[in-house]
Design an enzyme around this catalytic site. Sequence first.
Site, PDB file in Angstrom:
ATOM      1  N   GLU A  18      21.447  56.687  56.920  1.00 32.18           N
ATOM      2  CA  GLU A  18      21.926  56.353  55.720  1.00 32.18           C
ATOM      3  C   GLU A  18      23.321  56.846  55.202  1.00 32.18           C
ATOM      4  O   GLU A  18      23.820  55.278  53.796  1.00 32.18           O
ATOM      5  CB  GLU A  18      21.485  57.266  54.752  1.00 32.18           C
ATOM      6  CG  GLU A  18      19.831  57.675  54.791  1.00 32.18           C
ATOM      7  CD  GLU A  18      18.579  58.700  54.283  1.00 32.18           C
ATOM      8  OE1 GLU A  18      18.636  59.927  55.244  1.00 32.18           O
ATOM      9  OE2 GLU A  18      18.303  58.734  53.195  1.00 32.18           O
ATOM     10  N   GLU A  42      12.387  60.497  60.280  1.00 34.34           N
ATOM     11  CA  GLU A  42      12.133  61.488  59.185  1.00 34.34           C
ATOM     12  C   GLU A  42      10.846  62.284  58.973  1.00 34.34           C
ATOM     13  O   GLU A  42      10.736  63.156  59.102  1.00 34.34           O
ATOM     14  CB  GLU A  42      13.558  61.520  57.762  1.00 34.34           C
ATOM     15  CG  GLU A  42      14.470  61.792  57.497  1.00 34.34           C
ATOM     16  CD  GLU A  42      15.025  60.571  58.052  1.00 34.34           C
ATOM     17  OE1 GLU A  42      14.864  59.488  58.319  1.00 34.34           O
ATOM     18  OE2 GLU A  42      16.581  60.185  57.290  1.00 34.34           O
TER      19      GLU A  42
END
Length: 663
Positions: free
Chosen positions: A105, A125
């Site tokens: 990210e 995640e």
Amino acid sequence: MAEVVQCSVHEGVAVVSINHPPVNALAWQVRDSLLTALQCAEADPEVRAILIAGAGKTFPAGADIAEFDTPRKEPWLPQICTQIEMCRKPVVAELHGTVLGGGFELALACHFRIGLRSTRVGLPEVKLGLIPGAGGTQRTPRLVGAKVALDMILSGRILPLDQPPYRIFADRLVAEPEDLRAAALEFCHEAVAKGPRPSCERREGFADPTETQLELTKRAADEADRPENARREAVAAVEAAFLLPFDAGCAFEEAAFADLVASDQSKAMRHAFFAERRAAKVALSVDQHPSQIKTLAILGAGTLASQLAVAALNAGLAVRWGIADPDRRIAAWTDVEDSFEDAVSAGDLTKQVAKDVLKRLICGTMADMVRSADFVIRAAEGLQRSDMAEDVVCATAVAENVDQIGLRFARPAHLSRLVEVIEGPRARPDQLGSAIALVKRLGKQPVHVRSSGETIGGRMMAALHGAADALVDLGASPYDIDDALTKWGLELPPFLQRDATGLRIVGRVERHEGGMNWSAVLAQAGRTGRASGQGFYTYLGDAATPVHDDKVLMLFDKHRADRNGVKKADIVPLILGAMVNEGARLVDEHVAASASDIDVVMMAGHQFPRWRGGPMKAAELHGLFRVIRAMQGANHPDKALWVPHPRLAALMRNGKGIEALSN
Ligand code: 3HC
């Protein structure tokens, strides 16, 4: 100690290097220093572009997972990503290693990305019960579309940056590690001319709105009935990226992420992450490296032996397969060859690779095969340690007494991850070290067990089945028990499982004090399991559909006095209670080193879902106090089931978590 973020300026490029071994996780200290470095670089008139890199083996591999159990501390990663994206000077990410989660990210928030060809990227995640929480659900689909973004987020897989469709994430790739920095600096100078390119303003991934909406609707339907909350939230967050302005989408992601971090599912999966790594790190006086094991001898001709041969060949080992009967050798070799041919047909391997792999397999007499081996596995009963050198470790993989080393592979051994590594009473530390190294070399999850043959999985599953039978003794319906455990997350609940195995076999297992052997009762009545169409369930349509059968309940009622002795709501706490009690005994007897090792065994080898964290963590999340209260309310003559073990009672008294149950 070195600074966690180092910054230096090279011909107008500020190189901001994150140095937080082993994987440059974005812990608070890193985020704080990174933000300061970025602000300084932006303010410095000498700096025209900024390069963010990871020192050591990787660009950041994500947020610091351990921090999720502590209060959130600013600056948060999303703030840093916004700071980068809004920077008036171009920011370039220099990628290598495993660029995962928050690290990926961070890279997407940069205006440009240059990387090594070998770089792998991913958003894992979901494996922690989370969604990407630093803009990953918003920026990824903007660049690559909802389909690929959701494939990445929902699979959590680690993917090659140099392959389509992931290639799109990199503006330039470099083959050799030693060329990366020079190429990155040169790229930064080019980026100065281009100026910043914020990912939040890009929408090429949403070029076809109709296709995007169809994809999102399909994914939402696919996930609707799955138990993992993070999967549904991921689809909703990507839909928010499509429908809402960037800031609103980020706010959606942030709220969902915060809820998920606090959820029991994520706590369970984070526990699983650390428990698996702890279990693989057995404290050994002799530390053997997996690469030292190159040749494995497997003795025996059965299914287990052939599965082990496939697993070892897949892991790149040379396999010496010792089979006494020469006729069986040809059949066994063909078995393994078939398995690789299937892989070729499925497109998993090329013909050439399969051919090369099979060159590493030799079949012969046991004596010949053990001669050049670094490690020997006995995969059939009755074979004795034959004429092999004294320093070669010979482990038994079958269920028999273990004097030195036992390896208990969850089945099927070529596909399952778990191996319980049994240290027998006369094992030497070097033998144990070799056994753990072999399991790692096979790419499997080792868990260390001290026993003369008992396994953690065996004892825990016996506790589960014992408790299920005892609940029937107390008046519960086997269907209610199976239903409750299925809803709780077990794929194959106990009574369905027994029907599949066959009740004549299961019925041979003796019950402890005061319990009926319900499997034997049914077998005696001619209901011998699924194969016969009748067991605990009646099976319809080619024995495929199990249905409840009142005749079974009537038969049971003839054998038991107390018919309404268990509340449905108590079924799961009582099953967990019996398992946690057995877990406490396993630790107390030093068979298992810790509660978390027990959870690893049950998750990796016995169908306990990761989002429950294994029975020990699940009991803690359910509330140890509530579990123990249910146990105290169960009045069964088999005291081992529900009279709380002193170590368990002590945990509750001292307000400790299940982690404290260790040696
Ligand atoms: N946070 C904290 N510790 C981490 C970590 C992380 N993200 N990733 C790895 N570690 C630790 C491990 O616990 C281990 O510690 P130990 O040596 O004390 O046991 C050490 O780093 C090395 O890890 P591995 O043994 O797993 O090393 P490998 O070389 O086999 O694998 C890896 C490296 C592929 C990076 C693997 O560790 C991995 O997959 N890590 C998790 C990556 C991940 O899940 N990232 C997402 C985190 S959540 C997130 O980023 C949220 C964001 O969206 C806001």
